[in-house]
Design an enzyme around this catalytic site. Sequence first.
Site, PDB file in Angstrom:
ATOM      1  CG  ASP A 260     -61.229  35.640 -30.399  1.00  0.00           C
ATOM      2  OD1 ASP A 260     -60.868  35.930 -31.671  1.00  0.00           O
ATOM      3  OD2 ASP A 260     -60.403  35.725 -29.446  1.00  0.00           O
TER       4      ASP A 260
ATOM      5  CG  ASP B 292     -52.046  34.211 -33.626  1.00  0.00           C
ATOM      6  OD1 ASP B 292     -52.433  35.511 -33.795  1.00  0.00           O
ATOM      7  OD2 ASP B 292     -52.839  33.190 -33.763  1.00  0.00           O
TER       8      ASP B 292
END
Length: 251
Positions: free
Chosen positions: A11, A130
């Site tokens: 990330d 997600d």
Amino acid sequence: MLAKRIIPCLDVKDGKTVKGTNFVNFREAGDPVTLGEFYSRQGADELVYLDITASYEGRNTFTDLVKRIAARIDIPFTVGGGIHSLTDVDRLLSAGADKVSLNSAALKNPQIIEEVAKNFGSQVCVIAIDANFEDGKWVCYLNGGRVPTHRTLFEWAVEAADRGAGEILFTSIAHDGTRDGYACEALRELHRLLPIPVIASGGAGKMEHFREAFLAGETDAALAAGVFHFGEIAIPALKQYLSGYGIPIRI
């Protein structure tokens, strides 16, 4: 049987690799290019780079960083975050990415999945989902886990596959960064429903969790971040461990 894949996820925020818990409380984990090169040498099968605030901040993904990554590693890598159009996809693939990950853009405009598959091939199109388990169902979220939608995990995953997605990358928001294991029941259901590979994400804390994802969750690949970034699990040792349980893995 196809070999199962181990995929470190990086990330990226403000040019640095970060790791959070439940999509918040980030801490720095190092330079994304250097880390990617290290994982490539260690035997990672693929890498995923996510510009985690791109959709939220409304800007484009980090093309220059993609070019630097491509120049330094020799394994496939996927790039996601802030991808809204075929022009974005073309730019990232031209910079050296092998696949793109679409999340918020695909939820808002599912047609983009068909467009990417038609123009670049299904193998390029990874749909990241997600989701959080709420009131008995898996609710899909936009913008890095910030905004709930009316879509649910299984029906959205099936639609994405029908539209031409090549893979589904499922992250359980509640499991993310907790080190308590993957959402294996949901992974197994995705495997049952879908004709395309599923990548598990969210919850890896020890080697047993990877084993559970492959055996109980029947997933095709397992993605993790913190356990790799902070040196808690070494990829060569993980692969030897999984192989010992009869899980097909590239060593």
